[in-house]
Motif scaffolding. Structure first.
Motif, mmCIF file in Angstrom:
data_model
loop_
_atom_site.group_PDB
_atom_site.id
_atom_site.type_symbol
_atom_site.label_atom_id
_atom_site.label_comp_id
_atom_site.label_asym_id
_atom_site.label_seq_id
_atom_site.Cartn_x
_atom_site.Cartn_y
_atom_site.Cartn_z
ATOM 1 N N PHE A 47 27.514 100.811 69.010
ATOM 2 C CA PHE A 47 28.071 99.457 68.940
ATOM 3 C C PHE A 47 27.328 98.500 69.862
ATOM 4 O O PHE A 47 26.973 97.387 69.463
ATOM 5 C CB PHE A 47 29.561 99.500 69.298
ATOM 6 C CG PHE A 47 30.211 98.145 69.410
ATOM 7 C CD1 PHE A 47 30.354 97.337 68.292
ATOM 8 C CD2 PHE A 47 30.690 97.680 70.627
ATOM 9 C CE1 PHE A 47 30.954 96.086 68.381
ATOM 10 C CE2 PHE A 47 31.299 96.432 70.736
ATOM 11 C CZ PHE A 47 31.427 95.643 69.614
ATOM 12 N N ASP A 48 27.071 98.925 71.079
ATOM 13 C CA ASP A 48 26.396 98.042 72.029
ATOM 14 C C ASP A 48 25.003 97.668 71.533
ATOM 15 O O ASP A 48 24.577 96.521 71.660
ATOM 16 C CB ASP A 48 26.293 98.722 73.399
ATOM 17 C CG ASP A 48 25.728 97.794 74.463
ATOM 18 O OD1 ASP A 48 26.405 96.810 74.815
ATOM 19 O OD2 ASP A 48 24.599 98.050 74.927
ATOM 20 N N THR A 49 24.300 98.639 70.953
ATOM 21 C CA THR A 49 22.961 98.362 70.416
ATOM 22 C C THR A 49 23.038 97.352 69.273
ATOM 23 O O THR A 49 22.241 96.407 69.205
ATOM 24 C CB THR A 49 22.290 99.653 69.917
ATOM 25 O OG1 THR A 49 22.245 100.602 70.987
ATOM 26 C CG2 THR A 49 20.881 99.382 69.427
ATOM 27 N N ALA A 50 23.993 97.552 68.374
ATOM 28 C CA ALA A 50 24.151 96.639 67.237
ATOM 29 C C ALA A 50 24.462 95.224 67.702
ATOM 30 O O ALA A 50 23.909 94.245 67.180
ATOM 31 C CB ALA A 50 25.254 97.148 66.312
ATOM 32 N N VAL A 51 25.338 95.091 68.692
ATOM 33 C CA VAL A 51 25.676 93.769 69.222
ATOM 34 C C VAL A 51 24.453 93.137 69.882
ATOM 35 O O VAL A 51 24.205 91.933 69.730
ATOM 36 C CB VAL A 51 26.843 93.868 70.228
ATOM 37 C CG1 VAL A 51 27.040 92.549 70.965
ATOM 38 C CG2 VAL A 51 28.128 94.252 69.497
ATOM 39 N N HIS A 52 23.681 93.944 70.598
ATOM 40 C CA HIS A 52 22.477 93.429 71.255
ATOM 41 C C HIS A 52 21.478 92.884 70.227
ATOM 42 O O HIS A 52 20.935 91.790 70.397
ATOM 43 C CB HIS A 52 21.823 94.548 72.067
ATOM 44 C CG HIS A 52 20.549 94.151 72.748
ATOM 45 N ND1 HIS A 52 20.520 93.437 73.930
ATOM 46 C CD2 HIS A 52 19.250 94.347 72.388
ATOM 47 C CE1 HIS A 52 19.257 93.215 74.277
ATOM 48 N NE2 HIS A 52 18.471 93.759 73.359
ATOM 49 N N VAL A 53 21.246 93.648 69.156
ATOM 50 C CA VAL A 53 20.311 93.217 68.109
ATOM 51 C C VAL A 53 20.812 91.933 67.445
ATOM 52 O O VAL A 53 20.042 90.988 67.220
ATOM 53 C CB VAL A 53 20.135 94.326 67.059
ATOM 54 C CG1 VAL A 53 19.353 93.819 65.845
ATOM 55 C CG2 VAL A 53 19.419 95.538 67.670
ATOM 56 N N ALA A 54 22.099 91.891 67.132
ATOM 57 C CA ALA A 54 22.664 90.713 66.471
ATOM 58 C C ALA A 54 22.627 89.485 67.381
ATOM 59 O O ALA A 54 22.334 88.371 66.932
ATOM 60 C CB ALA A 54 24.102 91.008 66.046
ATOM 61 N N THR A 55 22.913 89.683 68.659
ATOM 62 C CA THR A 55 22.874 88.568 69.612
ATOM 63 C C THR A 55 21.467 88.005 69.740
ATOM 64 O O THR A 55 21.266 86.781 69.763
ATOM 65 C CB THR A 55 23.377 89.030 70.994
ATOM 66 O OG1 THR A 55 24.717 89.520 70.868
ATOM 67 C CG2 THR A 55 23.346 87.876 71.998
ATOM 68 N N GLU A 56 20.490 88.892 69.819
ATOM 69 C CA GLU A 56 19.104 88.446 69.926
ATOM 70 C C GLU A 56 18.700 87.646 68.686
ATOM 71 O O GLU A 56 17.994 86.635 68.786
ATOM 72 C CB GLU A 56 18.173 89.639 70.105
ATOM 73 C CG GLU A 56 16.715 89.237 70.312
ATOM 74 C CD GLU A 56 15.809 90.430 70.547
ATOM 75 O OE1 GLU A 56 14.873 90.301 71.348
ATOM 76 O OE2 GLU A 56 16.023 91.476 69.918
ATOM 77 N N ALA A 57 19.169 88.095 67.513
ATOM 78 C CA ALA A 57 18.857 87.365 66.284
ATOM 79 C C ALA A 57 19.452 85.962 66.323
ATOM 80 O O ALA A 57 18.789 84.978 65.953
ATOM 81 C CB ALA A 57 19.383 88.133 65.078
ATOM 82 N N ILE A 58 20.695 85.839 66.766
ATOM 83 C CA ILE A 58 21.327 84.520 66.861
ATOM 84 C C ILE A 58 20.569 83.634 67.850
ATOM 85 O O ILE A 58 20.325 82.447 67.584
ATOM 86 C CB ILE A 58 22.804 84.664 67.273
ATOM 87 C CG1 ILE A 58 23.594 85.327 66.142
ATOM 88 C CG2 ILE A 58 23.414 83.301 67.609
ATOM 89 C CD1 ILE A 58 25.022 85.693 66.516
ATOM 90 N N ASP A 59 20.195 84.215 68.985
ATOM 91 C CA ASP A 59 19.417 83.455 69.976
ATOM 92 C C ASP A 59 18.131 82.902 69.361
ATOM 93 O O ASP A 59 17.762 81.743 69.564
ATOM 94 C CB ASP A 59 19.057 84.348 71.164
ATOM 95 C CG ASP A 59 20.258 84.675 72.044
ATOM 96 O OD1 ASP A 59 21.293 83.987 71.915
ATOM 97 O OD2 ASP A 59 20.158 85.621 72.854
ATOM 98 N N ARG A 60 17.449 83.741 68.611
ATOM 99 C CA ARG A 60 16.167 83.339 68.023
ATOM 100 C C ARG A 60 16.352 82.309 66.917
ATOM 101 O O ARG A 60 15.520 81.417 66.743
ATOM 102 C CB ARG A 60 15.440 84.568 67.469
ATOM 103 C CG ARG A 60 14.924 85.509 68.555
ATOM 104 C CD ARG A 60 14.282 86.754 67.949
ATOM 105 N NE ARG A 60 13.721 87.611 68.986
ATOM 106 C CZ ARG A 60 12.506 87.491 69.515
ATOM 107 N NH1 ARG A 60 11.710 86.525 69.089
ATOM 108 N NH2 ARG A 60 12.085 88.311 70.448
ATOM 109 N N LEU A 61 17.450 82.424 66.179
ATOM 110 C CA LEU A 61 17.670 81.498 65.064
ATOM 111 C C LEU A 61 18.010 80.093 65.527
ATOM 112 O O LEU A 61 17.817 79.121 64.793
ATOM 113 C CB LEU A 61 18.776 82.037 64.155
ATOM 114 C CG LEU A 61 18.392 83.243 63.289
ATOM 115 C CD1 LEU A 61 19.627 83.850 62.651
ATOM 116 C CD2 LEU A 61 17.371 82.841 62.230
#
Length: 342
Positions: free
Chosen positions: A140-154
């Motif tokens: 879960f933590d990894t998935a949230v990290h990946v998703a958060t990074e994507a939002i940051d980049r977008l």
């Protein structure tokens, strides 16, 4: 002892860390023989396995996926096998006990195996974090990290083009990834399965944001999110052969609706399986390692029919049947907290 270990369901960051931990604890501290069962319950049914040594698990801590593989088994075939041949399956592999690593479906099958004579200990796994018996699951933590990074980049590309970006994240029945990644990434809208959304309210939120002089908006939406009845024309897909609901693409549909009603350029971004691939975070590596360690200890204590679980900062055991009695959904107070910071 001769202990079998299998990984079932979708792959998840941290699975290999569990396997590594089971092998290390079993061999180094208990002089066990560890048998890796290939392709989850399919390998159990077909009798496919291999012995795992300390050398086999070198370098696994940082590696995503699962070296044992995973495969779906039709529910009827799995149910028939575990209810009528549980002891026979264990005897064919020569194992004294089984450690089953997987999500709600895996743990339900593990409970059936236990009820039908195969000593089983469960290890919870799901990036969706929807198993009620544990505070959190590894991955879960990894998935949230990946998703958060994507939002940051977008955010930067959305602002450059004055766009609305709709980010679809995993979460069929629960919105934990979307909730936490949306909050961490500062999304301006968070849509989850637990709270049906009103398309007019979403449009109003975005219009008000642009009226304040902002040049972009990010909407995070879980794949299982759906509109409130009568607010937007959207139908979820049928159930597949394995009993899973097919989703028809809420990210694409919502993006089209927003562009139509707002008259502003809107783009969907579907992260998909990116969220559950790759290197696990430090938190997930530690949790997976602890789960594997405690699963072996449960086997040696003869504490079968139990699942290891995180409660606070400690690892506990609880009956598998209790752990999978219901899904852990996002409670109302959590999405109200998220609304307060949007």
């Amino acid at each position: 002892m001769r202990i079998g270990v299998l990984t079932s369901g979708g792959d998840c960051p941290g699975l290999n860390a569990v396997i590594r931990s089971v092998v290390h604890r079993g061999i180094a501290d208990h002089e066990d023989e560890i048998v890796g069962i290939e392709d989850g319950f399919l390998g159990l049914i077909e009798g496919r396995s291999r012995r795992l040594t300390l050398e086999d698990v070198q370098g696994l801590l940082t590696r995503g996926g699962t070296i044992l593989g995973s495969a779906r088994v039709p529910p009827e075939k799995l149910r028939d096998a575990v209810t009528s041949r549980a002891a026979e399956l264990a005897a064919a592999l020569g194992i004294d006990a089984l450690i089953a690593v997987g999500g709600e479906g895996t743990q339900t099958a593990a409970q059936l195996l236990w009820e039908n004579g195969l000593p089983v200990v469960g290890v919870p796994k799901t990036i969706d974090n929807d198993i009620d018996g544990t505070d959190v699951t590894f991955g879960f933590d990894t998935a949230v990290h990946v998703a958060t990074e994507a939002i940051d980049r977008l955010k930067t590309t959305a602002e450059s083009h004055q766009r609305v970006m709709v980010v679809e994240l995993m979460g069929r029945h629960t919105g934990w990834i979307t909730l936490e990644a949306g909050m961490a990434g500062g999304a301006h809208g968070i849509l989850i399965p637990e709270k049906p959304f009103d398309i007019e309210a979403v449009c109003q939120m975005i219009e008000e944001r642009f009226a304040r002089g902002k040049k972009f908006a990010i909407v995070a939406v879980a794949e299982g999110a759906h509109p409130a009845p009568g607010t937007m024309n959207y139908e979820q897909g049928a159930t597949d052969a394995f009993g899973h609901r097919r989703f028809t693409g809420i990210g694409n549909r919502l993006s089209m609706e927003l562009e139509h009603w707002l008259g502003k350029e809107s783009r969907p971004v579907i992260l998909g399986h990116t969220q559950r691939g790759g290197t696990p975070t430090a938190l997930d590596r530690v949790l997976a390692t602890r789960f594997g360690w405690h699963a072996v200890e449960a086997v040696h204590a003869g504490d079968y029919g139990q699942m290891v679980a995180l409660r606070g900062t400690e690892i506990h055991r609880l009956p598998i049947a209790e752990a999978v009695a219901r899904l852990k959904t996002v409670p109302e107070y959590r999405w109200r907290e998220a609304e307060a910071v949007l």
